[in-house]
Design an enzyme around this catalytic site. Structure first.
Site, PDB file in Angstrom:
ATOM      1  CG  ASN B 162      30.387  19.945  34.511  1.00  0.00           C
ATOM      2  OD1 ASN B 162      29.582  20.419  33.781  1.00  0.00           O
ATOM      3  ND2 ASN B 162      30.013  19.277  35.760  1.00  0.00           N
ATOM      4  CB  CYS B 165      26.605  20.820  36.711  1.00  0.00           C
ATOM      5  SG  CYS B 165      25.711  19.972  37.768  1.00  0.00           S
ATOM      6  CE  LYS B 201      29.398  15.118  30.991  1.00  0.00           C
ATOM      7  NZ  LYS B 201      29.521  14.162  32.107  1.00  0.00           N
ATOM      8  N   GLY B 279      25.395   8.862  27.474  1.00  0.00           N
ATOM      9  CA  GLY B 279      24.019   8.935  27.837  1.00  0.00           C
ATOM     10  C   GLY B 279      23.471   7.535  27.724  1.00  0.00           C
ATOM     11  N   GLY B 280      23.495   6.968  28.846  1.00  0.00           N
ATOM     12  CA  GLY B 280      22.913   5.644  29.136  1.00  0.00           C
ATOM     13  C   GLY B 280      23.318   4.373  28.448  1.00  0.00           C
TER      14      GLY B 280
END
Lengths: 269, 348
Positions: B162, B165, B201, B279-280
């Protein structure tokens, strides 16, 4: 039995301009809710809004599961538009409710505004034993009074504007109740106070004030908290509430999973 | 062997065989559909997934939270909430708010920390026949290395770095938005990860997603996942206060999908390693859109909150789509964008 199910709207009564009573019948076997637990109700099939909304379980009747709600935003506005026969998606019962009513303590049930939705099934469970302190902004905001009258041991009503019951907040009324006993004997006062058990649900400032009173006077009890929620099952970690911890570090619990009902002494206001 | 459908499909079999000569086209559509020989598997590096649908980090807890709604065995992979070396308490409330077709969050990477994850959370996930991918975050390169070493030794199937963030000051984004730092981080972690696949990511908040994905590839990532949330903000006009404690938060949900699809397509044209698109994604149609743009696998995030069974519904939907299109395998969709203009023509 799944906690994710479809339910058919039986009816959706408008109680006044702002409040409604929604009754629904699950279309599959479901788990029985306990007082203080909640459900996430899907208000739309579209992407806007797409998150379910958390609502306290109000009561279970022959008409199915009932929810008492107040129109506050877009989600509840859409809920007001639900018609009989519509099928909606629901998640629940969720969270930890109030502990089993038992013991010989005198229950003091305190509800502010729509907070009555969470406390109502407890009033029923305590069967005429409970003192119920119920406050709202005005007369219009007081709901289900006839039923409460029949179920409460004693019902003490208050409104901010004095349009019904005592004038003032439910916190003022509670304070008066706890101080007006006239007893001066310290041991007597102490034993009386420790014989009470508080259960409260309402707006944050009310819960904070009730908690301070309870802690100040050594009364044990529980509050039902509220926070923005996305998932309702402890995954998104969105509904954090500050709690006391042994160490100095900040400590959060999740309203959806650890609550919504917490012991009063646990919350850090 | 041929008799693997239900008896009620008998008339269909008879029809298919009596029209055997009609043509290859019909056969290629009907046979995979009738005999369910559709291949849903995809590969992320050396990791084989039984289907391309995984969960997005931070939206599925540690798996257990959703196990009563979803058979975890059905998922392509479970990606757990980001883990740091020490437990993190996260940000104060309010942490989330819904916005048009999306939601903002500023959870602040609350997590149980490495020790408790290995002791309490991982054993539960190990009970399922589904790869476990652990999202990790550190304040320093050393922390990322220590985390990935420990997790690799513990036998997790994948490690997702990650570096994107938007909700914490020190960790996260800084590693994902500076090219040199990203290159150093990924190559250092690469040296310590022997068994697990290494996924980076990526942040959508960079000037060129292609450059950053190329850096991840060149530094040794087995795959890239994108996109993380996009930094956003909402204000309560009655009180004049921000709707989130941290003022800004990460936007997710259907609102960001077109941005994510575009970034997956751009990345697909820049790297050879697999892309995990997210994403969505709310439906199978959304997932297929990402795969057409070039994603090898997809991650379902915010949709889990609205519908806890979203992941399995998406897997079934993809299967249906393959049947309808007469495709034998889900790999046929990947990068299948049917565009009049190729990417290179567009950019020259």
């Amino acid at each position: 039995m799944s906690r994710h199910f479809k339910a058919k709207i039986i009816n959706n009564l408008s109680l006044n301009g702002k409040n409604g009573l929604l009754s629904m019948e699950p279309l599959e076997p479901v788990i029985n809710p306990e007082p203080g637990q909640f459900y996430m109700i899907g208000v739309s099939n579209s992407h806007d809004p797409f998150l379910k909304r958390p609502f306290s379980f109000f009561r279970k009747t022959s008409e199915g599961i009932q929810f008492l709600y107040e129109v506050r935003g877009r989600g509840t506005m859409m809920m007001k538009g639900f018609r009989g026969g519509e099928v909606i998606n629901i998640l629940g019962p969720l969270g930890k409710g109030y502990p089993e009513p038992g013991g010989d303590k005198t229950p003091l049930l305190i509800a502010g505004g729509i907070g009555i939705a969470s406390v109502f099934s407890l009033v029923e469970a305590f069967a005429k034993r409970a003192y119920v302190f119920y406050g709202a902004r005005d007369k219009e905001g007081l709901l289900m009074l006839d039923e409460l009258e029949g179920l409460a041991g004693e019902l003490i009503i208050s409104t901010d504007d004095g349009s019904m019951g005592e004038k003032g907040t439910v916190v003022d009324v509670l304070n008066d109740f706890l101080t007006s006993d006239g007893s001066t004997e310290l041991a007597e006062v102490f034993s009386l106070l420790t014989s009470y058990l508080i259960y409260a649900c309402g707006p944050k400032p009310m819960l904070e004030a009730v908690s301070r009173i309870a802690l100040g006077r050594g009364i044990k009890g529980y509050i039902s908290a509220e926070e923005n929620m996305a998932c309702g099952v402890g995954a998104c970690l969105g509904c954090a509430i500050k709690v006391k911890s042994q160490t100095l570090a900040l400590c959060y619990k999740m309203v959806c999973k650890d609550g919504p009902v917490f012991p009063i002494e646990e919350i850090l206001w | 062997m041929l008799w693997c459908g239900t008896p009620r499909l008998l008339p269909l079999y008879i029809w298919v065989f009596s029209h055997w000569n009609i043509g290859k086209r019909i056969r290629s559509r009907a046979i995979p559909y009738l005999f369910s020989i559709m291949d849903l598997t995809v590969n992320i590096g050396h990791l084989k997934l039984k289907n391309p649908v995984m969960t997005a980090s931070g939206t599925f807890g540690y798996g257990e939270e959703y196990s009563e709604f979803v058979d975890l065995n059905r998922l392509g992979a479970v990606v757990v909430k980001g883990i740091s070396l020490e437990p993190r308490e996260g940000n104060p409330p309010p942490r989330i708010c819904e916005t048009p077709c999306g939601m903002l969050n500023t959870i602040g990477l609350q997590n149980v920390g490495l020790k408790r994850f290995l002791k309490e959370k991982l054993p539960y996930l190990r009970r399922f026949d589904t790869p476990v991918i652990v999202n990790i975050l550190g304040n320093t390169v050393r922390e990322y290395v220590r985390l990935s070493e420990a997790l690799d030794n513990a036998g997790v199937d994948g490690i997702e770095l990650n570096v994107s963030c938007p909700n914490v000051k020190k960790a996260g984004m800084i590693f994902g938005t500076d090219k040199k730092t990203l290159a150093m981080l990924v190559s250092k972690v690469r040296q310590s990860v022997k068994r697990a696949v290494l996924i980076t990511k990526l942040s959508p908040s960079v000037s060129s997603i292609q450059e950053f994905s190329k850096i991840a590839e060149d530094s040794g990532s087995d795959a890239v996942s994108l996109i993380n949330t996009i930094s956003g903000m909402a204000i309560d006009i009655e009180t004049g206060k921000p709707k989130l404690s941290n003022i800004t938060g990460g936007l997710s949900g259907p609102a960001i999908k077109p941005i994510a699809v575009r970034m997956v397509w751009e990345t697909y044209n820049a790297v050879k390693i697999p892309i995990i698109g997210m994403g969505g994604i709310m439906s199978a149609e959304d997932a297929i859109e990402f795969m057409l743009a070039g994603a090898t696998a997809v991650a379902v995030g915010t949709a889990n909150f609205a519908n806890p069974e979203a992941t399995v519904a998406i897997i079934s939907g993809i299967e249906e789509y393959l049947g309808k299109k007469g495709m034998r395998g889900v790999k046929e969709i990947i990068g299948g964008l049917n565009n009049a203009q190729s990417y290179n023509n567009l950019n020259n």
